[in-house]
Design a protein around this motif. Structure first.
Motif, PDB file in Angstrom:
ATOM      1  N   PRO A   1      24.326 -29.836   0.012  1.00  0.00           N
ATOM      2  CA  PRO A   1      23.908 -29.175   1.252  1.00  0.00           C
ATOM      3  C   PRO A   1      22.664 -29.835   1.826  1.00  0.00           C
ATOM      4  N   THR A   2      22.511 -29.724   3.119  1.00  0.00           N
ATOM      5  CA  THR A   2      21.226 -30.040   3.719  1.00  0.00           C
ATOM      6  C   THR A   2      20.277 -28.979   3.164  1.00  0.00           C
ATOM      7  N   PRO A   3      19.123 -29.382   2.624  1.00  0.00           N
ATOM      8  CA  PRO A   3      18.216 -28.377   2.056  1.00  0.00           C
ATOM      9  C   PRO A   3      17.903 -27.276   3.072  1.00  0.00           C
ATOM     10  N   LEU A   4      17.765 -26.070   2.576  1.00  0.00           N
ATOM     11  CA  LEU A   4      17.568 -24.909   3.440  1.00  0.00           C
ATOM     12  C   LEU A   4      16.404 -25.076   4.427  1.00  0.00           C
ATOM     13  N   PRO A   5      15.252 -25.640   4.028  1.00  0.00           N
ATOM     14  CA  PRO A   5      14.186 -25.827   5.035  1.00  0.00           C
ATOM     15  C   PRO A   5      14.638 -26.722   6.197  1.00  0.00           C
TER      16      PRO A   5
ATOM     17  N   HIS B   1      33.809 -18.635   6.699  1.00  0.00           N
ATOM     18  CA  HIS B   1      34.161 -19.289   5.435  1.00  0.00           C
ATOM     19  C   HIS B   1      33.475 -20.653   5.316  1.00  0.00           C
ATOM     20  N   GLU B   2      33.182 -21.296   6.456  1.00  0.00           N
ATOM     21  CA  GLU B   2      32.438 -22.554   6.421  1.00  0.00           C
ATOM     22  C   GLU B   2      30.978 -22.293   6.050  1.00  0.00           C
ATOM     23  N   ALA B   3      30.431 -21.211   6.569  1.00  0.00           N
ATOM     24  CA  ALA B   3      29.066 -20.827   6.208  1.00  0.00           C
ATOM     25  C   ALA B   3      28.989 -20.459   4.723  1.00  0.00           C
ATOM     26  N   LYS B   4      30.034 -19.817   4.222  1.00  0.00           N
ATOM     27  CA  LYS B   4      30.070 -19.475   2.789  1.00  0.00           C
ATOM     28  C   LYS B   4      30.141 -20.749   1.947  1.00  0.00           C
ATOM     29  N   THR B   5      30.860 -21.748   2.431  1.00  0.00           N
ATOM     30  CA  THR B   5      30.918 -23.025   1.720  1.00  0.00           C
ATOM     31  C   THR B   5      29.521 -23.630   1.639  1.00  0.00           C
ATOM     32  N   TYR B   6      28.762 -23.557   2.733  1.00  0.00           N
ATOM     33  CA  TYR B   6      27.382 -24.054   2.721  1.00  0.00           C
ATOM     34  C   TYR B   6      26.555 -23.296   1.680  1.00  0.00           C
ATOM     35  N   GLU B   7      26.656 -21.975   1.675  1.00  0.00           N
ATOM     36  CA  GLU B   7      25.903 -21.174   0.705  1.00  0.00           C
ATOM     37  C   GLU B   7      26.273 -21.556  -0.725  1.00  0.00           C
TER      38      GLU B   7
ATOM     39  N   LEU C   1      17.071 -27.245  11.782  1.00  0.00           N
ATOM     40  CA  LEU C   1      18.233 -27.526  12.625  1.00  0.00           C
ATOM     41  C   LEU C   1      18.620 -26.305  13.451  1.00  0.00           C
ATOM     42  N   MET C   2      18.550 -25.129  12.828  1.00  0.00           N
ATOM     43  CA  MET C   2      18.874 -23.895  13.550  1.00  0.00           C
ATOM     44  C   MET C   2      17.887 -23.684  14.695  1.00  0.00           C
ATOM     45  N   HIS C   3      16.607 -23.877  14.413  1.00  0.00           N
ATOM     46  CA  HIS C   3      15.587 -23.726  15.464  1.00  0.00           C
ATOM     47  C   HIS C   3      15.827 -24.717  16.595  1.00  0.00           C
ATOM     48  N   GLU C   4      16.058 -25.988  16.262  1.00  0.00           N
ATOM     49  CA  GLU C   4      16.282 -27.017  17.273  1.00  0.00           C
ATOM     50  C   GLU C   4      17.514 -26.701  18.122  1.00  0.00           C
ATOM     51  N   THR C   5      18.570 -26.248  17.471  1.00  0.00           N
ATOM     52  CA  THR C   5      19.811 -25.928  18.182  1.00  0.00           C
ATOM     53  C   THR C   5      19.600 -24.768  19.140  1.00  0.00           C
ATOM     54  N   LEU C   6      18.935 -23.719  18.666  1.00  0.00           N
ATOM     55  CA  LEU C   6      18.682 -22.566  19.537  1.00  0.00           C
ATOM     56  C   LEU C   6      17.721 -22.913  20.665  1.00  0.00           C
ATOM     57  N   ASP C   7      16.715 -23.740  20.378  1.00  0.00           N
ATOM     58  CA  ASP C   7      15.781 -24.163  21.428  1.00  0.00           C
ATOM     59  C   ASP C   7      16.509 -24.948  22.518  1.00  0.00           C
ATOM     60  N   ALA C   8      17.396 -25.864  22.104  1.00  0.00           N
ATOM     61  CA  ALA C   8      18.154 -26.655  23.086  1.00  0.00           C
ATOM     62  C   ALA C   8      19.069 -25.752  23.902  1.00  0.00           C
ATOM     63  N   TRP C   9      19.689 -24.781  23.243  1.00  0.00           N
ATOM     64  CA  TRP C   9      20.578 -23.853  23.943  1.00  0.00           C
ATOM     65  C   TRP C   9      19.792 -22.998  24.928  1.00  0.00           C
ATOM     66  N   ALA C  10      18.631 -22.507  24.490  1.00  0.00           N
ATOM     67  CA  ALA C  10      17.786 -21.684  25.364  1.00  0.00           C
ATOM     68  C   ALA C  10      17.325 -22.505  26.570  1.00  0.00           C
ATOM     69  N   GLU C  11      16.977 -23.773  26.352  1.00  0.00           N
ATOM     70  CA  GLU C  11      16.567 -24.632  27.465  1.00  0.00           C
ATOM     71  C   GLU C  11      17.718 -24.799  28.457  1.00  0.00           C
TER      72      GLU C  11
ATOM     73  N   SER D   1      34.099 -31.053   6.057  1.00  0.00           N
ATOM     74  CA  SER D   1      34.063 -31.962   7.211  1.00  0.00           C
ATOM     75  C   SER D   1      33.270 -31.344   8.351  1.00  0.00           C
ATOM     76  N   THR D   2      33.510 -30.069   8.602  1.00  0.00           N
ATOM     77  CA  THR D   2      32.775 -29.368   9.655  1.00  0.00           C
ATOM     78  C   THR D   2      31.290 -29.322   9.332  1.00  0.00           C
ATOM     79  N   LEU D   3      30.960 -28.991   8.100  1.00  0.00           N
ATOM     80  CA  LEU D   3      29.552 -28.924   7.707  1.00  0.00           C
ATOM     81  C   LEU D   3      28.873 -30.283   7.862  1.00  0.00           C
ATOM     82  N   ARG D   4      29.570 -31.343   7.529  1.00  0.00           N
ATOM     83  CA  ARG D   4      29.011 -32.690   7.699  1.00  0.00           C
ATOM     84  C   ARG D   4      28.807 -33.000   9.182  1.00  0.00           C
ATOM     85  N   GLU D   5      29.757 -32.617  10.024  1.00  0.00           N
ATOM     86  CA  GLU D   5      29.627 -32.839  11.470  1.00  0.00           C
ATOM     87  C   GLU D   5      28.422 -32.110  12.040  1.00  0.00           C
ATOM     88  N   LYS D   6      28.141 -30.937  11.521  1.00  0.00           N
ATOM     89  CA  LYS D   6      27.040 -30.117  12.019  1.00  0.00           C
ATOM     90  C   LYS D   6      25.701 -30.485  11.388  1.00  0.00           C
ATOM     91  N   GLY D   7      25.718 -31.423  10.442  1.00  0.00           N
ATOM     92  CA  GLY D   7      24.482 -31.840   9.788  1.00  0.00           C
ATOM     93  C   GLY D   7      24.055 -30.936   8.654  1.00  0.00           C
TER      94      GLY D   7
END
Length: 128
Positions: free
Chosen positions: A96-100, A35-41, A105-115, A70-76
């Motif tokens: 919203p943070t623009p989709l690009p 539902h938070e992701a839907k709020t972003y959309e 942010l998604m790439h950076e988060t996954l890269d950090a997690w993979a590292e 609040s959650t969306l703001r915390e996550k950037g």
């Protein structure tokens, strides 16, 4: 770094889905509720919305929408601006943070997690 950690459980679900949508990927990468992701959309469709406007659009209680924002703001993934009203007082508008940028942010988060996971793998057997 943005406060985001991919959810292993959601990651497994995502891997099983042949064509995950934006909402599913956001939920996984940022470890947020659907539902938070839907709020972003919805913010993507209606940037500059107030909590009241979003609550009406999402058909959800204002307090729940406020927590999602609040959650969306915390996550950037969202920003808030205060707008003064002509009759006095103010209202907050959310964008919203623009989709690009969100994709980056998604790439950076996954890269950090993979590292992190790669580092953990490299540590196996070193403490024995």
């Amino acid at each position: 770094m943005v406060d985001a950690e991919p959810s292993p459980a959601k990651f497994r679900e995502l891997m099983l889905d042949e064509e995950p949508d934006l909402r599913e990927v956001l939920a996984c990468v940022f470890n947020i509720q659907r539902h938070e992701a839907k709020t972003y959309e919805t913010l993507l469709e209606f940037p500059g919305s107030t909590v009241e406007e979003l609550a009406a659009e999402l058909d959800r209680d204002r307090s729940n929408v406020n927590r999602s924002l609040s959650t969306l703001r915390e996550k950037g993934l969202a920003t808030r601006e205060r707008r003064l009203l002509d009759g006095g007082g103010h209202v907050y508008q959310y964008s919203p943070t623009p989709l690009p940028e969100a994709r980056e942010l998604m790439h950076e988060t996954l890269d950090a997690w993979a590292e992190y996971v790669h580092n953990r793998i490299d540590e196996f057997g070193e403490r024995e």
